[in-house]
Write an enzyme that holds these catalytic residues in place. Structure first.
Site, PDB file in Angstrom:
ATOM      1  N   GLY A   1       0.821  -1.207   0.000  1.00  0.00           N
ATOM      2  CA  GLY A   1       0.000   0.000   0.000  1.00  0.00           C
ATOM      3  C   GLY A   1       0.854   1.256   0.000  1.00  0.00           C
ATOM      4  CB  SER A   2      -0.090   4.730   0.748  1.00  0.00           C
ATOM      5  OG  SER A   2      -0.508   4.681   2.104  1.00  0.00           O
TER       6      SER A   2
ATOM      7  N   GLY B   1       0.430   5.055   4.955  1.00  0.00           N
ATOM      8  CA  GLY B   1      -0.243   4.024   5.740  1.00  0.00           C
ATOM      9  C   GLY B   1       0.702   2.933   6.181  1.00  0.00           C
ATOM     10  N   GLY B   2       1.587   2.512   5.275  1.00  0.00           N
ATOM     11  CA  GLY B   2       2.512   1.447   5.604  1.00  0.00           C
ATOM     12  C   GLY B   2       3.500   1.846   6.679  1.00  0.00           C
TER      13      GLY B   2
ATOM     14  CD  GLU C   1       4.835  -3.967  -3.505  1.00  0.00           C
ATOM     15  OE1 GLU C   1       4.288  -3.219  -4.340  1.00  0.00           O
ATOM     16  OE2 GLU C   1       4.677  -5.190  -3.482  1.00  0.00           O
TER      17      GLU C   1
ATOM     18  CB  CYS D   1       3.763  -1.361  -6.877  1.00  0.00           C
ATOM     19  SG  CYS D   1       3.879  -3.101  -7.336  1.00  0.00           S
TER      20      CYS D   1
END
Length: 501
Positions: A224-225, A228-229, A248, A285
Site C-alpha cells: 500500500g501507500s 499508511g505502511g 511494500e 507499483c
C-alpha cells in the site's frame, strides 16, 4: 454490528451486500484461535500444506465466473485483466505448493560431531527453518486477487505453515468474501481447522492497528501507500515484542534510456513507455514514474511522440474515489511547481494521463519529485550529457525496479550505471519495462526503503516463503527426536548442507 457497502468506482454507487465492520474484539478472537492451531499447523507435513494450496487453487477456479464478476463491479478493472489476475493467483498458490514439498526453504544445515577435537569436543549441530506463527496480511487496492485474500502473501505464509489473518481491503469486500469462502471450503476438504485462515473486514484504521498490535501476530505483510505502511510499521516496532513488518510501499522505478538506444528506437521506446505508464491507469507499483534521457535530436523525437501519445489517451477509471482524489490533488500540486513542463490528455472521461518534463539541474533541486503519485503520471528528466545520468543515479531513493535501455555501443555506460542501480533497486530490467512481475523462483519484488521496509526480502516469487520463517538449531539432539528434515536418513529428501558442502 455496524456494516458497510462496496462502491462501484465507475458509477460511484453502492453495490449490493452488507459487510461487517470488524474491530478489536473480532481481531482478538481470530488471533487467539490462530494461535491455538499454530503449532499443529506448523507440524503438518509439506505434502499436507501442498495439498491445501492446490485445493484452494481448485476452489478458486471453480468459482472463477462469480469471483471475476464481483471484482469487475468493485474495481472497474476489465474482465480480461481480472481473469488474468485470477490465473496468476492460482498459479502462485500452485507454485508455493511445489515450494513446500521441494524443501529448499527448510535450509537444512548439518555440522558433524567431532568428539576427538581438542581442546573441546565438537557437538553435532543441525538447523532448519520453522514457521513464525500466526501472521497478518493486508489486502491491496490495486490487485483485488493476486495481492489480496488468497494472494501471494497468503500463499507463501500457508506454505510455510503459518496461520493467516487477512485484513481485507474495503474497496472489494465482496470479492474478498467469495475468495475466503473458497479457502474455507479447501480447509474443510483437507480436514484442517478453519482457524488457519480468517478474513476480517472493515473501513476503519483502528482495525488495521488492532491486527498489527495483537500479541499473537508474529509478522505482517502489507502492500500500500508509504503513509499508511509507515504508520503500521512504526506500530509493529513499538510493540512490547517487535515483529517483522514486510511492507511494500512506494517506488519511482527509474528508467535510463542510453544515447545509442535512443538514436535507434526513439519512437518505439515512446510507444512502450506510454503503454507501461498507463497500464491499469498507472495503478501498478512498478509503473515507470521517472525516465532519464540525454538531449539530442532522437530525444526530441521521443518527447514529441510522448506528447502526442499522452494527448491521445482516453480517460480511465481509478480503483476508488479516494485514489482518484489523491491523484488529481497530487498532480495539480506538482503541476504548480516551477521547472516542469506539462502535457496531459483530456479529462472529460475519467482521469487524465500526465507527462511532466524537466532538466537534470532542476530535478536535482527537487528531490520531492521522486515521491510516487499513484496513477497515470510520469516525469522525463533531460540530461545534457551521459555523465549526468551516473551522477543522478547516485541520489535516487530506494525502488522496486530500475531499468536500462542500451544497445551494444552503450554497454560501457551501462556497465558503470549497473552498480549504482544495484544500490537502489530490488530488480534491474534491461531493454524492457518494469510493469509486470514474473512469479518465479528468482524474482525479487522489494528493494531499499521506501520500496520496502525489509530490503533483504521479496514479496513475489518462491523466496517470499522465507519471510514467515525463523531458524532453529538443535545441538546433540537424538536422531529420533529431530524434525524430519534433519534426521540422518532424510525422509523428506531435502537438500542439505553438511559441513559447508
Amino acid at each position: 454490528m455496524h456494516t458497510f457497502h462496496a462502491v462501484n468506482p465507475a458509477t460511484e454507487r453502492p453495490l449490493s451486500g452488507e459487510f461487517p465492520e470488524h474491530g478489536a474484539k473480532e481481531v482478538d478472537l481470530a488471533a487467539m484461535a490462530a494461535s491455538e492451531v499454530a503449532k499443529a499447523f506448523r507440524q503438518t507435513t509439506p505434502a499436507q500444506r501442498s495439498s491445501l494450496l492446490h485445493a484452494i487453487a481448485d476452489a478458486l477456479e471453480s468459482a472463477r465466473d462469480t469471483i471475476v464478476a464481483r471484482a469487475e463491479l468493485e474495481s472497474a478493472l476489465p474482465n480480461a485483466r481480472l481473469n488474468g489476475e485470477l490465473s496468476r493467483t492460482t498459479a502462485q498458490l500452485r507454485l508455493f505448493a511445489d515450494v513446500a514439498v521441494g524443501g529448499l526453504w527448510q535450509e537444512a544445515i548439518f555440522d558433524s560431531a567431532n568428539p576427538d577435537r581438542q581442546p573441546l569436543p565438537k557437538p553435532d549441530i543441525r538447523r532448519h527453518n520453522i514457521a513464525l506463527g500466526p501472521v497478518a496480511v493486508f489486502g491491496a487496492s490495486n490487485f483485488p486477487l493476486a495481492f489480496s485474500t488468497a494472494g501471494g502473501d497468503t500463499a507463501s505464509a500457508l506454505a510455510a505453515g503459518c496461520p493467516v489473518i487477512v485484513k481485507g481491503h474495503p474497496a472489494h469486500p465482496g470479492t474478498s468474501e467469495i475468495v475466503a469462502q473458497c479457502i474455507a471450503k479447501a480447509l474443510e476438504q483437507e480436514q484442517l481447522p478453519q482457524a488457519i485462515f480468517t478474513l476480517l473486514q472493515g473501513t476503519s484504521h483502528e482495525l488495521g492497528q488492532a491486527v498489527v498490535t495483537h500479541p499473537s501476530i508474529k509478522a505482517v505483510g502489507f502492500t500500500g501507500s508509504i503513509h499508511g505502511g509507515r504508520a503500521l510499521f512504526d506500530l509493529a516496532q513499538q510493540r512490547p515484542e517487535p515483529i517483522p513488518f514486510f511492507g511494500e510501499l512506494g517506488a519511482s522505478n527509474p528508467v535510463f534510456i542510453l544515447p545509442q538506444r535512443m538514436d535507434n528506437q526513439a519512437e518505439s521506446l515512446a510507444e512502450e513507455y506510454l503503454m507501461s505508464m498507463n497500464m491499469g491507469c498507472g495503478q501498478f507499483c512498478t509503473k515507470p514514474a521517472v525516465v532519464f534521457i540525454t538531449q539530442g535530436d532522437a530525444s526530441e523525437r521521443f518527447l514529441q511522440a510522448m506528447r502526442e501519445g499522452i494527448k491521445a489517451q482516453t480517460g480511465q477509471t481509478m480503483l476508488t474515489s479516494g485514489i482518484k482524489s489523491n491523484y488529481l490533488t497530487q498532480s495539480q500540486r506538482r503541476a504548480q511547481q516551477s521547472g516542469l513542463t506539462q502535457t496531459q490528455s483530456s479529462p472529460e472521461s475519467g482521469v487524465p494521463s500526465i507527462l511532466f518534463e524537466t532538466t537534470s539541474e532542476i530535478w536535482r533541486n527537487n528531490p520531492q519529485w521522486q515521491e510516487e503519485i499513484f496513477g497515470p503520471q510520469s516525469i522525463v528528466v533531460v540530461c545534457q550529457e551521459s555523465e549526468e545520468m551516473i551522477s543522478l543515479s547516485q541520489s535516487l531513493a530506494g525502488s522496486l525496479t530500475a531499468t536500462i535501455h542500451a544497445d551494444a555501443d552503450d554497454y560501457p555506460l551501462a556497465k558503470r550505471l549497473l552498480p549504482e542501480l544495484e544500490e537502489v533497486a530490488g530488480r534491474i530490467v534491461f531493454n524492457g519495462w518494469p510493469t509486470g512481475v514474473e512469479v518465479s523462483y528468482a524474482m525479487v519484488h522489494g528493494g531499499p526503503y521506501p520500496a520496502s521496509t525489509m530490503p533483504a526480502s521479496t514479496s513475489v516469487g518462491a523466496e517470499a516463503i522465507k519471510r514467515w520463517l525463523r531458524p532453529v538449531a538443535y545441538q546433540s539432539v537424538p536422531d529420533a527426536l529431530l524434525p524430519c528434515s534433519l534426521q540422518q536418513d532424510n525422509p523428506l529428501n531435502v537438500r542439505c548442507s553438511v559441513d559447508g558442502k
